[in-house]
Design an enzyme around this catalytic site. Structure first.
Site, PDB file in Angstrom:
ATOM      1  CG  HIS A  74      -5.087 -11.962  -0.319  1.00 50.93           C
ATOM      2  ND1 HIS A  74      -4.748 -11.449  -1.548  1.00 50.93           N
ATOM      3  CD2 HIS A  74      -4.148 -12.902  -0.033  1.00 50.93           C
ATOM      4  CE1 HIS A  74      -3.645 -12.040  -1.991  1.00 50.93           C
ATOM      5  NE2 HIS A  74      -3.266 -12.939  -1.097  1.00 50.93           N
ATOM      6  CG  ASP A  76      -4.869  -7.193  -1.714  1.00 56.91           C
ATOM      7  OD1 ASP A  76      -5.222  -8.242  -1.133  1.00 56.91           O
ATOM      8  OD2 ASP A  76      -3.861  -6.548  -1.357  1.00 56.91           O
ATOM      9  CG  ASP A 107      -0.477 -14.251  -3.949  1.00 53.61           C
ATOM     10  OD1 ASP A 107      -1.292 -14.440  -3.028  1.00 53.61           O
ATOM     11  OD2 ASP A 107       0.491 -13.481  -3.847  1.00 53.61           O
ATOM     12  CD  GLU A 142      -1.628 -11.385   1.899  1.00 54.83           C
ATOM     13  OE1 GLU A 142      -0.809 -12.143   2.441  1.00 54.83           O
ATOM     14  OE2 GLU A 142      -1.491 -10.971   0.712  1.00 54.83           O
ATOM     15  CD  GLU A 143      -0.383  -9.944  -2.417  1.00 56.56           C
ATOM     16  OE1 GLU A 143       0.716  -9.767  -1.848  1.00 56.56           O
ATOM     17  OE2 GLU A 143      -0.696 -11.021  -2.950  1.00 56.56           O
ATOM     18  CD  GLU A 170      -1.772 -16.240   0.276  1.00 57.08           C
ATOM     19  OE1 GLU A 170      -1.522 -16.376  -0.946  1.00 57.08           O
ATOM     20  OE2 GLU A 170      -1.874 -15.120   0.820  1.00 57.08           O
ATOM     21  CG  HIS A 370       4.149 -11.315  -5.357  1.00 57.64           C
ATOM     22  ND1 HIS A 370       4.642 -10.718  -4.208  1.00 57.64           N
ATOM     23  CD2 HIS A 370       2.895 -11.725  -5.040  1.00 57.64           C
ATOM     24  CE1 HIS A 370       3.727 -10.765  -3.247  1.00 57.64           C
ATOM     25  NE2 HIS A 370       2.652 -11.382  -3.748  1.00 57.64           N
TER      26      HIS A 370
END
Length: 399
Positions: A74, A76, A107, A142-143, A170, A370
């Protein structure tokens, strides 16, 4: 000392600001297209929702009728709080130890870059085609759940024409060498993934003992929710055989309400993230949560709910898994098979009956997805390119 082109391009990708809630998908698509054009790879994009492109790079196979492979990532990334970062999270700063700091370093811009750079190495060796068709797929949002990206894309004719047989997505970083990335067999902990609770009650001047307030109702809910959370954590801490994905997590992630200091708030809204373990009964858990919300003036609204229990095979009789396992063994990459403790876009693939495994080749790396000061070391990134180089070839040439 010159920098490997794989690292240079990875850092360029990290500098494209795709931070939620306003990711620059236009700049991202432009960058990805430039990568594909460098190697002469066919690229297309599909927008299920305007401004949110899924970019697909396709390398046609020698036997295009065989089910194809998706190497998914992804584009984003989650928001940052720059005051807590040593370096600007969009700078892709590389320090004297070779650590590359940026939002998305783990990520998961690293994985998308590693796929592409592995393909670049194959092309430089003169191998520009595999037995099976290979698709590098780069998805948006995705986030924030992926509903406007992969969630919608899997229901299109364009997706069906990809003829997908297997997908990689992932995993997580591992802080030691004993687990070279985490493998997951299911999009785990996605039961009652996200819900909102609205508390309403009496209001008035803050100098008074206002009755039946929203805060009192919130307090009662939090007592129940945090007691449940504490029990799950105790189960995890008390059993060394359990991992994060084996228990149900529940966290209150947003609290909104109040207008000013001297006014008792008439309304409080909270948002809750709950990831449901395979062993949990979805319906019993929902019944329990509804029980926490039985007071007058308390409203429960589910924003995202899934009861999927789809597990991708991880046994030797599955040719995809056997090929993947063989490569990791040959490369000296110990691994564990675990339930992934979060939600990724592979859940949409599994819902269509497709096989998908999550893997991120990041060892000796603290898991900072994150988190502040997210980074990956240059050496770890390049080692991942080597692993994917072999992994892509083995999977794509599978008979």
């Amino acid at each position: 000392m010159s920098e490997d082109i794989a690292v240079t391009k990875f850092r360029e990708y990290l500098r494209v600001n795709t931070e939620q809630p306003k990711p620059d998908y236009h700049a991202c698509q432009k960058f990805l297209y430039s990568l594909a054009d460098e190697l002469g790879i066919t690229r297309t994009s599909h927008e299920m929702v305007p401004g949110k492109p899924i970019v697909i790079m396709t390398i046609p196979g020698v036997e295009p009728s065989l089910p194809s492979l998706i190497f998914y990532s992804h584009t984003d990334v989650v928001p940052t709080f720059k005051e807590h970062w040593t370096y600007d999270p969009c700078s892709a700063h590389k320090d004297e130890h070779g650590r590359i700091f940026a939002r998305g370093a783990q990520d998961m811009k690293c994985v998308g870059s590693q796929y592409f750079e592995a393909i670049r190495r194959h092309f430089l060796r003169g191998k520009r085609q595999f037995r099976r068709t290979v698709h590098l797929v780069w998805g948006p949002d995705e986030e924030i759940g992926g509903r406007d990206g992969m969630g919608k894309f899997v229901d299109t004719d364009e997706f069906r024409t990809l003829n997908v047989g297997f997908a990689l997505d992932e995993g997580l970083a591992s802080e030691n060498e004993a687990r070279a990335g985490k493998f997951w067999r299911k999009c785990a902990n996605l039961g009652l993934q996200a819900f909102e609770v609205i508390f309403t009650g009496g209001t008035g001047h803050a100098s008074k003992f206002v009755e039946n307030t929203a805060i009192e109702k919130l307090h009662k809910f939090m007592d129940c929710a945090l007691a449940f959370r504490a029990k799950q954590k105790a189960n995890l801490d008390g059993n060394p055989d359990l991992h994060d994905g084996d228990v149900t997590t529940l966290n209150i992630t947003v609290i909104e309400g109040g207008v000013q200091t001297n006014v008792v708030p008439e309304k409080i809204v909270i948002k809750v993230d709950c990831r449901v373990a395979l062993t949990e009964d979805f319906y019993e858990l929902e019944k329990r949560i509804r029980g926490w919300c039985e007071d007058d003036g308390v409203t429960l609204q589910f924003r995202s709910k899934s009861t999927m229990r789809i597990v991708t095979p991880t046994t030797r009789d599955d040719p995809w898994w056997a090929a993947l396992e063989d490569v990791l063994d040959e490369e000296g990459c110990p691994f564990t098979k675990e339930i992934f403790p979060a939600g990724t876009d592979s859940r949409y693939l599994r819902a269509k009956g497709l096989k998908a495994i999550g893997f991120s080749p990041m060892i000796n790396t603290p898991s900072l997805l994150h988190d502040h000061n997210e980074y990956i070391s240059e050496s770890t990134f390049l080692r991942g390119v080597e692993i994917y180089e072999k992994l892509i070839e083995r999977l794509a040439d599978l008979a």
